[in-house]
Motif scaffolding. Structure first.
Motif, short mmCIF file in Angstrom:
data_model
loop_
_atom_site.label_atom_id
_atom_site.label_comp_id
_atom_site.label_asym_id
_atom_site.label_seq_id
_atom_site.Cartn_x
_atom_site.Cartn_y
_atom_site.Cartn_z
N LEU A 157 -17.34 8.44 -8.45
CA LEU A 157 -15.90 8.72 -8.44
C LEU A 157 -15.14 7.40 -8.45
CD1 LEU A 157 -13.44 10.63 -8.03
CD2 LEU A 157 -13.84 10.43 -5.57
N THR A 158 -14.28 7.23 -9.43
CA THR A 158 -13.50 6.00 -9.56
C THR A 158 -12.03 6.30 -9.32
OG1 THR A 158 -15.05 5.05 -11.15
CG2 THR A 158 -12.83 4.14 -11.12
N VAL A 159 -11.41 5.54 -8.41
CA VAL A 159 -9.97 5.61 -8.17
C VAL A 159 -9.38 4.31 -8.71
CG1 VAL A 159 -8.14 5.82 -6.46
CG2 VAL A 159 -10.31 7.03 -6.11
N ASN A 160 -8.62 4.42 -9.78
CA ASN A 160 -8.11 3.24 -10.47
C ASN A 160 -6.98 2.57 -9.70
OD1 ASN A 160 -9.84 3.35 -12.73
ND2 ASN A 160 -8.56 4.93 -13.66
N SER A 161 -6.76 1.31 -10.00
CA SER A 161 -5.63 0.57 -9.43
C SER A 161 -4.32 1.28 -9.77
CB SER A 161 -5.61 -0.85 -9.99
OG SER A 161 -4.49 -1.57 -9.51
N GLY A 162 -3.42 1.37 -8.79
CA GLY A 162 -2.14 2.04 -8.99
C GLY A 162 -2.16 3.52 -8.72
N VAL A 163 -3.35 4.09 -8.46
CA VAL A 163 -3.48 5.52 -8.16
C VAL A 163 -3.43 5.74 -6.66
CG1 VAL A 163 -5.01 7.52 -8.29
CG2 VAL A 163 -4.78 6.00 -10.26
N PRO A 207 4.96 5.74 -3.56
CA PRO A 207 3.83 4.95 -3.07
C PRO A 207 3.73 4.96 -1.55
CG PRO A 207 5.62 3.51 -3.68
CD PRO A 207 6.04 4.89 -4.11
N PRO A 208 2.54 4.77 -1.03
CA PRO A 208 2.35 4.95 0.41
C PRO A 208 3.04 3.87 1.23
CG PRO A 208 0.36 4.10 -0.60
CD PRO A 208 1.29 4.44 -1.72
N THR A 209 3.47 4.26 2.42
CA THR A 209 4.12 3.33 3.33
C THR A 209 3.42 3.36 4.67
OG1 THR A 209 6.16 2.79 4.51
CG2 THR A 209 5.81 5.10 3.98
N ASN A 210 3.38 2.22 5.31
CA ASN A 210 2.73 2.11 6.61
C ASN A 210 3.75 2.22 7.75
OD1 ASN A 210 0.57 1.73 8.37
ND2 ASN A 210 0.63 -0.48 8.26
N SER A 211 4.97 2.64 7.45
CA SER A 211 6.03 2.68 8.47
C SER A 211 6.01 4.02 9.20
CB SER A 211 7.39 2.46 7.81
OG SER A 211 7.45 1.22 7.16
N PRO A 212 5.70 4.04 10.49
CA PRO A 212 5.69 5.30 11.23
C PRO A 212 7.08 5.64 11.75
CG PRO A 212 4.95 3.54 12.64
CD PRO A 212 5.24 2.92 11.30
N GLY A 213 7.23 6.87 12.24
CA GLY A 213 8.46 7.25 12.91
C GLY A 213 8.48 6.75 14.35
N ALA A 214 9.49 7.16 15.10
CA ALA A 214 9.62 6.73 16.49
C ALA A 214 8.37 7.10 17.28
CB ALA A 214 10.84 7.38 17.13
N ARG A 215 7.70 6.11 17.80
CA ARG A 215 6.49 6.25 18.62
C ARG A 215 5.28 6.73 17.82
NH1 ARG A 215 10.51 8.29 21.59
NH2 ARG A 215 9.88 10.46 21.37
N GLY A 216 5.44 7.00 16.55
CA GLY A 216 4.28 7.34 15.73
C GLY A 216 3.41 6.12 15.49
N GLY A 217 2.12 6.35 15.26
CA GLY A 217 1.21 5.24 15.03
C GLY A 217 1.23 4.78 13.59
N SER A 218 0.94 3.50 13.37
CA SER A 218 0.76 2.99 12.02
C SER A 218 -0.57 3.52 11.48
CB SER A 218 0.80 1.46 12.02
OG SER A 218 -0.18 0.94 12.90
N TRP A 219 -0.86 3.27 10.19
CA TRP A 219 -2.08 3.79 9.59
C TRP A 219 -3.29 3.55 10.49
CZ3 TRP A 219 -1.26 1.20 4.17
CH2 TRP A 219 -0.44 2.00 3.40
N GLY A 220 -4.03 4.61 10.77
CA GLY A 220 -5.27 4.49 11.51
C GLY A 220 -5.11 4.21 12.98
N ASN A 221 -3.89 4.31 13.52
CA ASN A 221 -3.65 4.03 14.94
C ASN A 221 -3.03 5.25 15.63
OD1 ASN A 221 -4.26 1.04 15.54
ND2 ASN A 221 -3.10 0.95 13.63
N ALA A 222 -3.32 5.37 16.92
CA ALA A 222 -2.79 6.49 17.70
C ALA A 222 -1.29 6.35 17.89
CB ALA A 222 -3.49 6.55 19.05
N GLY A 223 -0.63 7.47 18.10
CA GLY A 223 0.78 7.45 18.45
C GLY A 223 0.97 7.05 19.91
#
Length: 217
Positions: free
Chosen positions: A22-28, A148-164
């Motif tokens: 399975l290939t996921v191309n750049s920009g996908v 495109p994806p963003t790493n900005s969480p909401g109030a008290r939400g966790g960033s990518w891969g982190n707990a709230g």
């Protein structure tokens, strides 16, 4: 869902071991719209092999924020972030190439609690006056799968891969000292989502030249 795709579009019988690249191309950007479904689910059959060559972004859904408490009640817990990749019954090799991202969803922030009490005291130090209620605010969603994806969480939400983050106890602002009749605690933060979840019957080798956020096991 890789098994569905292989069955519907590539003639796989759903029961024989299969070798997949399975290939996921750049920009996908590959992402899920719910935390109940991984962004890529690879649940095949024993003896199957899978190679994922990722040059794009595989991003899980963030957990929902907890609701705020009302009338002195506690805030609710934030939801857990989802998995970016879920592996079951497959031997996998994931090549996360330079510039690529695999990220579990951030956990949702816990809701703030609420407080209730009287606003003043009389000369005998008895609580009196109007009843004040400070309702709690909701926690924000964890970092998620915008396109495109963003790493900005909401109030008290966790960033990518982190707990709230947990919410706070109900605010007693405007309530006289010693006149709080109910004060709810803050809800717990939601758990971190995994970048890769190696489930039942699966094994994985990760070759990582890119970036991962969250656990990879």
């Amino acid at each position: 869902n890789l098994a569905n795709d292989l069955t519907n579009n590539y003639g796989w019988d759903g029961s024989s071991a299969i070798e997949v690249v399975l290939t996921v191309n750049s920009g996908v950007n590959v992402f899920s719209t719910t935390t109940n479904t991984a962004s890529i689910t690879a649940s095949l059959v024993a003896g199957s092999t899978l190679t994922i060559n990722n040059s794009g972004n595989i991003i899980a859904r963030g957990g929902a924020g907890g609701t705020g408490g009302s009338n002195g009640s506690a805030g609710s817990a934030g939801g857990a972030g989802g998995y970016a990749i879920l592996l079951q019954n497959v031997t996998s090799t994931i090549n996360n190439l330079s510039g690529a991202v695999i990220a579990g969803g951030g956990g949702g922030g816990g809701g703030n609690g609420s407080a209730r009490g009287r606003v003043s005291k009389d000369a005998e130090d008895q609580c009196q006056g109007d009843t004040r209620v400070n309702n709690g605010s909701a926690g924000g969603a964890g970092a998620s799968t915008d396109d495109p994806p963003t790493n900005s969480p909401g109030a008290r939400g966790g960033s990518w891969g982190n707990a709230g983050t947990a919410g706070s106890a109900g605010s007693t602002a405007g309530i006289a000292s010693g006149c709080v009749t109910a004060q709810g605690g803050g809800g717990a933060g939601g758990g971190a989502g995994k970048a890769i979840h190696v489930g039942s019957g699966a094994s994985n080798t990760l070759n990582n030249s890119g970036t991962t956020h969250g656990a990879t096991s």
